[in-house]
Design a protein around this motif. Structure first.
Motif, PDB file in Angstrom:
ATOM      1  N   GLU A 408     -32.377  51.243  15.481  1.00  0.00           N
ATOM      2  CA  GLU A 408     -33.263  51.273  14.323  1.00  0.00           C
ATOM      3  C   GLU A 408     -32.969  50.213  13.269  1.00  0.00           C
ATOM      4  N   GLY A 409     -31.841  49.509  13.392  1.00  0.00           N
ATOM      5  CA  GLY A 409     -31.495  48.565  12.339  1.00  0.00           C
ATOM      6  C   GLY A 409     -31.096  49.301  11.072  1.00  0.00           C
ATOM      7  N   ASN A 410     -31.315  48.674   9.938  1.00  0.00           N
ATOM      8  CA  ASN A 410     -30.910  49.255   8.658  1.00  0.00           C
ATOM      9  C   ASN A 410     -31.959  50.251   8.161  1.00  0.00           C
ATOM     10  N   SER A 411     -32.104  51.358   8.873  1.00  0.00           N
ATOM     11  CA  SER A 411     -33.135  52.338   8.528  1.00  0.00           C
ATOM     12  C   SER A 411     -32.642  53.286   7.437  1.00  0.00           C
ATOM     13  N   ALA A 412     -33.584  54.018   6.841  1.00  0.00           N
ATOM     14  CA  ALA A 412     -33.232  55.005   5.819  1.00  0.00           C
ATOM     15  C   ALA A 412     -32.373  56.113   6.422  1.00  0.00           C
ATOM     16  N   GLU A 413     -32.676  56.477   7.695  1.00  0.00           N
ATOM     17  CA  GLU A 413     -31.893  57.518   8.363  1.00  0.00           C
ATOM     18  C   GLU A 413     -30.443  57.086   8.533  1.00  0.00           C
ATOM     19  N   LEU A 414     -30.262  55.810   8.889  1.00  0.00           N
ATOM     20  CA  LEU A 414     -28.903  55.314   9.076  1.00  0.00           C
ATOM     21  C   LEU A 414     -28.167  55.263   7.737  1.00  0.00           C
ATOM     22  N   GLN A 415     -28.876  54.874   6.680  1.00  0.00           N
ATOM     23  CA  GLN A 415     -28.238  54.846   5.367  1.00  0.00           C
ATOM     24  C   GLN A 415     -27.777  56.245   4.963  1.00  0.00           C
ATOM     25  N   ALA A 416     -28.599  57.258   5.255  1.00  0.00           N
ATOM     26  CA  ALA A 416     -28.223  58.638   4.943  1.00  0.00           C
ATOM     27  C   ALA A 416     -26.991  59.057   5.753  1.00  0.00           C
ATOM     28  N   LEU A 417     -26.945  58.624   7.019  1.00  0.00           N
ATOM     29  CA  LEU A 417     -25.789  58.939   7.857  1.00  0.00           C
ATOM     30  C   LEU A 417     -24.526  58.297   7.298  1.00  0.00           C
ATOM     31  N   VAL A 418     -24.629  57.050   6.891  1.00  0.00           N
ATOM     32  CA  VAL A 418     -23.486  56.314   6.333  1.00  0.00           C
ATOM     33  C   VAL A 418     -22.978  56.996   5.060  1.00  0.00           C
ATOM     34  N   GLU A 419     -23.899  57.384   4.181  1.00  0.00           N
ATOM     35  CA  GLU A 419     -23.502  58.053   2.940  1.00  0.00           C
ATOM     36  C   GLU A 419     -22.818  59.376   3.250  1.00  0.00           C
ATOM     37  N   GLY A 420     -23.362  60.101   4.225  1.00  0.00           N
ATOM     38  CA  GLY A 420     -22.772  61.396   4.584  1.00  0.00           C
ATOM     39  C   GLY A 420     -21.370  61.261   5.140  1.00  0.00           C
ATOM     40  N   LEU A 421     -21.151  60.262   5.977  1.00  0.00           N
ATOM     41  CA  LEU A 421     -19.826  60.054   6.564  1.00  0.00           C
ATOM     42  C   LEU A 421     -18.787  59.754   5.493  1.00  0.00           C
ATOM     43  N   ALA A 422     -19.127  58.852   4.576  1.00  0.00           N
ATOM     44  CA  ALA A 422     -18.174  58.468   3.534  1.00  0.00           C
ATOM     45  C   ALA A 422     -17.889  59.627   2.587  1.00  0.00           C
ATOM     46  N   GLN A 423     -18.891  60.494   2.394  1.00  0.00           N
ATOM     47  CA  GLN A 423     -18.729  61.612   1.461  1.00  0.00           C
ATOM     48  C   GLN A 423     -17.932  62.757   2.079  1.00  0.00           C
ATOM     49  N   GLN A 424     -18.162  63.011   3.364  1.00  0.00           N
ATOM     50  CA  GLN A 424     -17.546  64.170   4.018  1.00  0.00           C
ATOM     51  C   GLN A 424     -16.097  63.925   4.424  1.00  0.00           C
ATOM     52  N   HIS A 425     -15.735  62.668   4.667  1.00  0.00           N
ATOM     53  CA  HIS A 425     -14.395  62.365   5.163  1.00  0.00           C
ATOM     54  C   HIS A 425     -13.641  61.520   4.126  1.00  0.00           C
ATOM     55  N   SER A 426     -12.778  62.159   3.379  1.00  0.00           N
ATOM     56  CA  SER A 426     -11.967  61.388   2.430  1.00  0.00           C
ATOM     57  C   SER A 426     -11.000  60.513   3.230  1.00  0.00           C
ATOM     58  N   GLY A 427     -10.849  59.307   2.809  1.00  0.00           N
ATOM     59  CA  GLY A 427      -9.986  58.380   3.528  1.00  0.00           C
ATOM     60  C   GLY A 427     -10.584  57.916   4.844  1.00  0.00           C
ATOM     61  N   PHE A 428     -11.914  58.003   4.972  1.00  0.00           N
ATOM     62  CA  PHE A 428     -12.581  57.639   6.222  1.00  0.00           C
ATOM     63  C   PHE A 428     -12.237  56.204   6.632  1.00  0.00           C
ATOM     64  N   PHE A 429     -12.340  55.287   5.687  1.00  0.00           N
ATOM     65  CA  PHE A 429     -12.181  53.873   6.031  1.00  0.00           C
ATOM     66  C   PHE A 429     -10.725  53.526   6.356  1.00  0.00           C
ATOM     67  N   ALA A 430      -9.789  54.274   5.776  1.00  0.00           N
ATOM     68  CA  ALA A 430      -8.367  54.019   6.052  1.00  0.00           C
ATOM     69  C   ALA A 430      -8.038  54.293   7.518  1.00  0.00           C
ATOM     70  N   THR A 431      -8.814  55.182   8.145  1.00  0.00           N
ATOM     71  CA  THR A 431      -8.598  55.497   9.560  1.00  0.00           C
ATOM     72  C   THR A 431      -9.556  54.729  10.463  1.00  0.00           C
ATOM     73  N   ALA A 432     -10.806  54.566   9.996  1.00  0.00           N
ATOM     74  CA  ALA A 432     -11.861  54.015  10.847  1.00  0.00           C
ATOM     75  C   ALA A 432     -11.552  52.605  11.347  1.00  0.00           C
ATOM     76  N   TRP A 433     -10.894  51.793  10.548  1.00  0.00           N
ATOM     77  CA  TRP A 433     -10.687  50.397  10.967  1.00  0.00           C
ATOM     78  C   TRP A 433      -9.741  50.295  12.168  1.00  0.00           C
ATOM     79  N   ARG A 434      -8.977  51.368  12.421  1.00  0.00           N
ATOM     80  CA  ARG A 434      -8.037  51.360  13.545  1.00  0.00           C
ATOM     81  C   ARG A 434      -8.693  51.809  14.869  1.00  0.00           C
TER      82      ARG A 434
END
Length: 473
Positions: A408-434
């Motif tokens: 879908e590319g940069n769709s509104a649904e994907l943006q909502a998914l991205v926001e939800g992931l960052a909100q639900q998982h504290s420290g998400f990015f500290a783990t995700a890059w590995r």
């Protein structure tokens, strides 16, 4: 329409339905009736045209009356000759007989009937590119010879124009998720072949070209409708008077400018011509007899509804458990298309019942498929499903976002998914890059691009940099 443009899949009616539609079209039905009527006493001229004195009888046979009856009968006879429904026995004597193809209309398979109709379509499209009778009469010199140079008519350009219009009509029709039932305003269709894609506000000169093209198409679609190619609502002739009235209402109903839609038979005919021209014009059902790898790769570029319809046809030919095994095996892979294949696999498995459970349990320990297997088993109420490890959860998350990006590319649904992931998982990015996934860096960069919170977006971009450095990029 660009030759390199991928075409959406079209959902076609069955060949039996299309053949019935073809036999019911005014042009083919009239041509067939005249072919059956032709006999030892029927006479034609040097060009195969029915002699003038027999036109009234032909028109009466077809139930035609009025000033144009003879012309319609002559056109139907011409179609019968051009499509092989009538054969010229003796050119000098002007005798004819029913052609071999006539029997195909009554005793042939649906594909045979459609072959006759496609031959008729070729003739009609060629005729539609020819100047109308009034223009031809005006081009007659005093000697009675036709002066084509005075017509400003380029046969190749006219044929290309009509082919381009029909190509765009096909694209506009099937772009509605493969349904192929949309009606297109004639001005929009004319503009699609006249107005450059990068033009903002069309100039007066371009608008005049669009208007001229629209009127040409009005004449051409009137000729194409009796062949069954299109359903057509012509331009309202009263608009011509309105155009000369400065007080005419600018809010004129757009349908008065003409509306056109491809019929199911027309979709079939244009697709056949596109395939003949070497273009890839997929139809829903093309992949039903192919392997799961072809299904997952092929539907990767399909709109959602068409992808589901294709998958349903594929599954209908297979037992649930072997189908699930085949789908899961085809979904593996660390290539760029892997995430979208797994998404399509997950969507396909959602259509399979609990008979597929053993196939899903077989891949619980698979690093690429274990996550989606657990999701499926949980959704189907299975028991004794082992919880996923944190590594598997994050890998599945990256894989899912990568698939959504590809689909879908940069769709509104994907943006909502991205926001939800960052909100639900504290420290998400500290783990995700590995996460050991080929798309980790791309996913994190996308999250940084899509997240509206500047602080979170910055964290995502930093994580993407670390992931790329870890991958040696």
């Amino acid at each position: 329409m660009s030759d390199s443009s991928p075409l959406p899949p079209v959902r076609l009616h069955s060949e039996a339905e299309l053949a019935r539609d073809a036999l019911a079209t005014p042009l083919l039905s009239r041509a067939a009736r005249l072919a059956r009527w032709a006999g030892p006493d029927t006479r034609v001229g040097a060009g195969g045209e029915l002699v003038e004195e027999q036109l009234p009888e032909a028109a009466s046979l077809l139930g035609l009356s009025g000033d144009d009856a003879a012309a319609f009968a002559a056109a139907a006879w011409g179609m019968a000759v051009d499509t092989g429904l009538v054969e010229i026995v003796d050119e000098e004597e002007g005798t004819v007989a029913p052609g071999e193809d006539l029997a195909l209309l009554t005793s042939g398979a649906p594909q045979d009937v459609l072959g006759v109709w496609l031959a008729l379509l070729d003739t009609v499209l060629a005729d539609a590119s020819v100047p109308d009778l009034d223009d031809l009469v005006d081009a007659m010199g005093e000697s009675g010879e036709l002066d084509l140079s005075s017509l400003d008519w380029d046969p190749e350009a006219e044929a290309e124009f009509l082919e381009g219009v029909l190509g765009n009509l096909y694209l506009l029709t099937v772009s509605d998720d493969g349904a192929g039932d949309g009606t297109v305003p004639l001005p929009a269709l004319a503009a699609s072949v006249i107005v450059p894609d990068d033009m903002g506000e069309p100039s007066n000169d371009v608008l005049e070209q669009v208007s001229d093209a629209m009127m040409r198409l009005d004449d051409q679609f009137r000729l194409l409708e009796p062949a069954g190619l299109v359903d057509f609502q012509p331009v309202d002739e009263a608009l011509m008077a309105d155009a000369e009235d400065p007080a005419a209402d600018d809010d004129t109903d757009v349908s008065r400018y003409g509306m056109v839609r491809l019929t199911p038979l027309g979709l079939y005919g244009l697709r056949a011509r596109l395939l003949e021209a070497g273009l890839d014009a997929p139809a829903v059902g093309d992949l039903a007899d192919k392997g799961a790898d072809a299904l997952l790769d092929g539907t990767a570029v399909f709109p959602p509804t068409a992808a589901q319809a294709e998958t349903e046809q594929w599954l209908a030919r297979r037992e649930p458990l072997p189908a699930a095994h085949e789908l899961l095996a085809a979904a593996r892979g660390g290539d760029a298309g892997g995430p979208l294949r797994r998404l399509r696999c997950q969507q396909a498995l959602s259509l399979v019942g609990t008979e597929a459970e053993p196939a899903l349990r077989d891949v619980l320990d698979d690093p690429e498929l274990g996550g989606l297997a657990r999701v499926w088993l949980s959704e189907h109420g299975a028991t004794d499903v082992p919880p996923p490890s944190e590594v598997m959860v994050f890998w599945l998350t990256v894989d899912t976002v990568a698939a959504q990006l590809a689909a879908e590319g940069n769709s509104a649904e994907l943006q909502a998914l991205v926001e939800g992931l960052a909100q639900q998982h504290s420290g998400f990015f500290a783990t995700a890059w590995r996460v050991d996934h080929p798309a980790t860096a791309d996913v994190l960069e996308a999250m940084g691009r899509l997240h509206p919170d500047k602080k979170v977006a910055k964290e995502a971009r930093k994580a993407a940099f670390k992931a790329r450095s870890q991958q040696g990029g």
